[in-house]
Design a protein around this motif. Structure first.
Motif, PDB file in Angstrom:
ATOM      1  N   PHE A 145     -90.971 -10.321 -58.251  1.00 19.69           N
ATOM      2  CA  PHE A 145     -91.508 -10.767 -59.532  1.00 19.69           C
ATOM      3  C   PHE A 145     -90.519 -10.580 -60.673  1.00 19.69           C
ATOM      4  O   PHE A 145     -90.898 -10.620 -61.833  1.00 19.69           O
ATOM      5  N   LYS A 146     -89.244 -10.377 -60.405  1.00 22.56           N
ATOM      6  CA  LYS A 146     -88.277 -10.078 -61.462  1.00 22.56           C
ATOM      7  C   LYS A 146     -87.980 -11.281 -62.344  1.00 22.56           C
ATOM      8  O   LYS A 146     -87.626 -11.111 -63.496  1.00 22.56           O
ATOM      9  N   THR A 147     -88.099 -12.495 -61.835  1.00 20.61           N
ATOM     10  CA  THR A 147     -87.830 -13.673 -62.659  1.00 20.61           C
ATOM     11  C   THR A 147     -89.049 -14.580 -62.655  1.00 20.61           C
ATOM     12  O   THR A 147     -89.903 -14.506 -61.773  1.00 20.61           O
ATOM     13  N   ASP A 148     -89.105 -15.452 -63.677  1.00 24.04           N
ATOM     14  CA  ASP A 148     -90.216 -16.393 -63.773  1.00 24.04           C
ATOM     15  C   ASP A 148     -90.189 -17.412 -62.634  1.00 24.04           C
ATOM     16  O   ASP A 148     -91.236 -17.859 -62.178  1.00 24.04           O
ATOM     17  N   THR A 149     -89.003 -17.810 -62.197  1.00 28.05           N
ATOM     18  CA  THR A 149     -88.892 -18.785 -61.108  1.00 28.05           C
ATOM     19  C   THR A 149     -89.486 -18.219 -59.827  1.00 28.05           C
ATOM     20  O   THR A 149     -90.229 -18.915 -59.126  1.00 28.05           O
ATOM     21  N   ARG A 150     -89.170 -16.976 -59.543  1.00 31.64           N
ATOM     22  CA  ARG A 150     -89.723 -16.356 -58.340  1.00 31.64           C
ATOM     23  C   ARG A 150     -91.235 -16.221 -58.437  1.00 31.64           C
ATOM     24  O   ARG A 150     -91.947 -16.421 -57.459  1.00 31.64           O
ATOM     25  N   ALA A 151     -91.732 -15.871 -59.601  1.00 32.66           N
ATOM     26  CA  ALA A 151     -93.184 -15.764 -59.789  1.00 32.66           C
ATOM     27  C   ALA A 151     -93.844 -17.129 -59.606  1.00 32.66           C
ATOM     28  O   ALA A 151     -94.916 -17.233 -59.001  1.00 32.66           O
ATOM     29  N   PHE A 152     -93.205 -18.183 -60.110  1.00 31.45           N
ATOM     30  CA  PHE A 152     -93.747 -19.533 -59.954  1.00 31.45           C
ATOM     31  C   PHE A 152     -93.775 -19.931 -58.471  1.00 31.45           C
ATOM     32  O   PHE A 152     -94.757 -20.496 -57.990  1.00 31.45           O
ATOM     33  N   VAL A 181     -97.110 -20.960 -56.272  1.00 32.73           N
ATOM     34  CA  VAL A 181     -97.226 -22.200 -55.495  1.00 32.73           C
ATOM     35  C   VAL A 181     -97.459 -21.873 -54.015  1.00 32.73           C
ATOM     36  O   VAL A 181     -98.322 -22.467 -53.367  1.00 32.73           O
ATOM     37  N   ALA A 182     -96.716 -20.915 -53.495  1.00 31.47           N
ATOM     38  CA  ALA A 182     -96.898 -20.522 -52.102  1.00 31.47           C
ATOM     39  C   ALA A 182     -98.298 -19.952 -51.892  1.00 31.47           C
ATOM     40  O   ALA A 182     -98.944 -20.223 -50.873  1.00 31.47           O
ATOM     41  N   GLY A 183     -98.784 -19.183 -52.849  1.00 30.31           N
ATOM     42  CA  GLY A 183    -100.140 -18.647 -52.758  1.00 30.31           C
ATOM     43  C   GLY A 183    -101.180 -19.749 -52.761  1.00 30.31           C
ATOM     44  O   GLY A 183    -102.193 -19.671 -52.057  1.00 30.31           O
ATOM     45  N   SER A 184    -100.940 -20.800 -53.540  1.00 31.72           N
ATOM     46  CA  SER A 184    -101.872 -21.931 -53.563  1.00 31.72           C
ATOM     47  C   SER A 184    -101.893 -22.663 -52.223  1.00 31.72           C
ATOM     48  O   SER A 184    -102.958 -23.022 -51.717  1.00 31.72           O
ATOM     49  N   VAL A 185    -100.723 -22.882 -51.666  1.00 35.10           N
ATOM     50  CA  VAL A 185    -100.644 -23.546 -50.365  1.00 35.10           C
ATOM     51  C   VAL A 185    -101.320 -22.689 -49.294  1.00 35.10           C
ATOM     52  O   VAL A 185    -102.083 -23.192 -48.454  1.00 35.10           O
ATOM     53  N   LEU A 186    -101.073 -21.376 -49.325  1.00 32.37           N
ATOM     54  CA  LEU A 186    -101.706 -20.488 -48.360  1.00 32.37           C
ATOM     55  C   LEU A 186    -103.222 -20.458 -48.548  1.00 32.37           C
ATOM     56  O   LEU A 186    -103.965 -20.351 -47.566  1.00 32.37           O
ATOM     57  N   SER A 187    -103.691 -20.578 -49.785  1.00 34.23           N
ATOM     58  CA  SER A 187    -105.141 -20.629 -50.023  1.00 34.23           C
ATOM     59  C   SER A 187    -105.754 -21.863 -49.382  1.00 34.23           C
ATOM     60  O   SER A 187    -106.840 -21.788 -48.794  1.00 34.23           O
ATOM     61  N   VAL A 188    -105.079 -22.993 -49.501  1.00 34.63           N
ATOM     62  CA  VAL A 188    -105.581 -24.215 -48.877  1.00 34.63           C
ATOM     63  C   VAL A 188    -105.582 -24.069 -47.358  1.00 34.63           C
ATOM     64  O   VAL A 188    -106.550 -24.430 -46.685  1.00 34.63           O
TER      65      VAL A 188
END
Length: 170
Positions: free
Chosen positions: A70-77, A81-88
């Motif tokens: 979580f050190k950068t905004d890009t990694r958090a983004f 997105v990965a969390g959203s895909v995993l949720s689906v």
């Protein structure tokens, strides 16, 4: 410690170990029903070993997975997105997710019981993995034997025999 008390390592948590064995036996039974492909069975065994390591060393597993991500905004983004895909994926394969939660919970229960009894993490790891693999192989074997009985097995091992006996008695 008095001589009448047993040491903390004297007893294993048999109830949680039995629950772990039954959980993995049911998983093996269901896996045999899904596929006869032995490579999938080996993959399930490998996953059981990995899951045994995760439940034995949970803090190390989490820190490796998320440490410094979580050190950068890009990694958090990317994580969002990965969390959203995993949720689906989770919602589309809910039964698989529930099965994995049950398998993990059974392993965590044994791990916590062994920790409170004072056993070492290395012993915990080998014991949990051993019981998981024993349960998985027992489930596979029992499902195989239920579908392909051994010809030399005595008749009284089958429920049809007992139904016939009950019919003759009544």
């Amino acid at each position: 410690m008095s001589a009448s008390h047993s040491s903390p390592k004297a007893k294993l948590p048999w109830i949680s170990l039995l629950l772990l064995l039954i959980t993995y036996a049911v998983f093996g039974w269901a896996l045999y029903g899904l596929t006869r492909d032995r490579s999938v069975w080996l993959l399930a065994a490998f996953g059981s070993v990995i899951l045994g390591g995760i439940v034995t060393y949970p803090s190390r597993s989490v820190s490796i997975g998320f440490g410094g991500f979580f050190k950068t905004d890009t990694r958090a983004f990317i994580l969002i997105v990965a969390g959203s895909v995993l949720s689906v994926l989770l919602l589309t394969s809910l039964q698989f997710f529930v099965d994995m939660v049950v398998l993990t919970a059974a392993g965590l229960l044994v791990s916590l019981d062994l920790k409170t009894k004072g056993w070492s993490k290395k012993f915990n790891l080998f014991l949990i993995i051993g019981w998981q693999l024993l349960g998985l192989s027992a489930g596979l074997a029992l499902r195989y034997l239920s579908l392909n009985p051994i010809p030399s097995t005595p008749a009284y091992f089958y429920y049809d025999y007992w139904i016939e006996v009950l019919k003759r008695l009544s």
